[in-house]
Design a protein around this motif. Structure first.
Motif: not given
Length: 359
Positions: A107-114
């Motif tokens: 898994e790759v985690v990031y904010a959204w929208r980004s």
């Protein structure tokens, strides 16, 4: 002849193609492109001359190790040569980072929208994107991102300033977040717009990386330095990560023209700071103008502004284009508008004023 098609990876199904900012219409002096966060200035002093000289030998392969550029970056940032890796813009390096850390089941985690490339490059690797909604103020929700980390998480992107909202996370909250991230999870601080920050409470990722082996910093020459067309970015990371980046790099991916232009740009830093300062002043003028018109504009620390328009996004984008300004719409959400030359910003402000009054 067989009518069968070549068998392609199933992970590619449903992956959107990256959407670049639309170019301005050709043939009119009043057509402005404010859709790609490009620097409106011409190359810095000495850059064009360096590129022209390098062009005489582009029948030869470039220096694959980017030796001159890496030496310059090492001195500029005070980091070991072995902690540096270059690539085709920071997005190219970001894709290498995912290739080096994440595959099917990860898994790759990031904010959204980004940054819209994150889900694309994650899915290409076969990994699973984990998107954590921004706060109501369009800022990274670092607490929620920390809670989203599992034993399957391999990499976390923190886009600071965030693209497309321009918002930032500050030192105290970012360090608290980093303290919560397991040491075997790579945290990538994507600082493509670092040069436009004026808030002293926003930390320099390079300082955070020095004491944290699981932190990697991404930078680019595409934005403030104005080399978007030459595709050169770099990462600063501890040796295991930097070595993995060199393994996953496309051989000879950074052209000699790009290398020489980047070196010359680093050596013209005084002129760069003056140009960035002018753009920051224009940013302030545009934000104040929008707020005076009644818009709610997040505090931006990049070279663009974000207007949350929801279902009116397409209408606003069309209105801008009708008056010779191309912006970057995210349908159903909002528009990102680059801070460009003052004439372009004036046209944008006139359109936004008329549109706001009609709401």
């Amino acid at each position: 002849m067989s009518e069968m098609s070549p068998r392609l990876r199933a992970e590619l199904e449903g992956i959107p193609t990256y959407k670049p900012g639309r170019p301005a219409a050709v043939g009119g002096p009043d057509a402005y492109k404010l859709s790609s966060n490009e620097n409106p200035y011409p190359p810095l002093p000495g850059v064009l001359e360096s590129v022209t000289a390098a062009a005489s030998s582009f029948n030869r392969y470039p220096d694959m190790a980017c030796t001159g550029l890496v030496n310059e970056l090492s001195e500029r940032f005070g980091v070991p040569l072995s902690h540096l890796s270059t690539g085709t813009g920071s997005v190219g390096v970001a894709q290498q980072l995912i290739q080096a850390t994440s595959g099917p089941g990860d898994e790759v985690v990031y904010a959204w929208r980004s940054f819209e490339a994150y889900p694309i490059i994650t899915r290409i690797s076969g990994a699973t994107p984990v998107e954590v909604p921004l706060t109501p103020g369009d800022v990274h929700d670092l607490d929620a991102m920390a809670e989203a980390i599992t034993d399957r998480t391999r990499l976390v992107f923190v886009c600071n300033p965030n693209n497309p909202t321009g918002t930032v996370v500050r030192r105290t909250e970012l360090e608290r977040f980093l303290d919560r991230v397991p040491g075997d999870v790579l945290v990538v601080l994507d600082e493509a717009y670092r040069e436009f920050i004026r808030d002293l409470e926003v930390p320099d990722g390079v300082e955070l990386y020095r004491q944290r082996p699981n932190v990697c910093v991404l930078r680019t020459f595409s934005k403030a330095y104005g080399l978007a067309g030459l595709r050169v970015g770099f990462a600063i990371a501890h040796e295991p990560v930097a070595a993995a980046l060199r393994k996953t790099a496309v051989p000879f991916g950074v052209s000699q023209l790009a290398q020489e232009a980047a070196i010359a740009s680093l050596r013209a830093e005084d002129e760069l700071l003056g140009r960035v300062g002018s753009l920051v002043c224009e940013r302030t003028r545009v934000v104040e103008g929008l707020r005076a018109q009644g818009w709610t504009v997040p505090e931006t620390h990049a070279n663009f502004v974000w207007l949350r328009l929801g279902e009116r996004t397409a209408d606003f984008s069309a209105a801008c284009e009708e008056h010779g300004v191309v912006v970057r719409p995210f349908l159903g959400e909002g528009v990102r508008v680059t801070i460009g030359e003052s004439e372009a910003n004036d046209v944008f402000l006139k359109v936004s004023e008329v549109f706001r009054k009609a709401l």
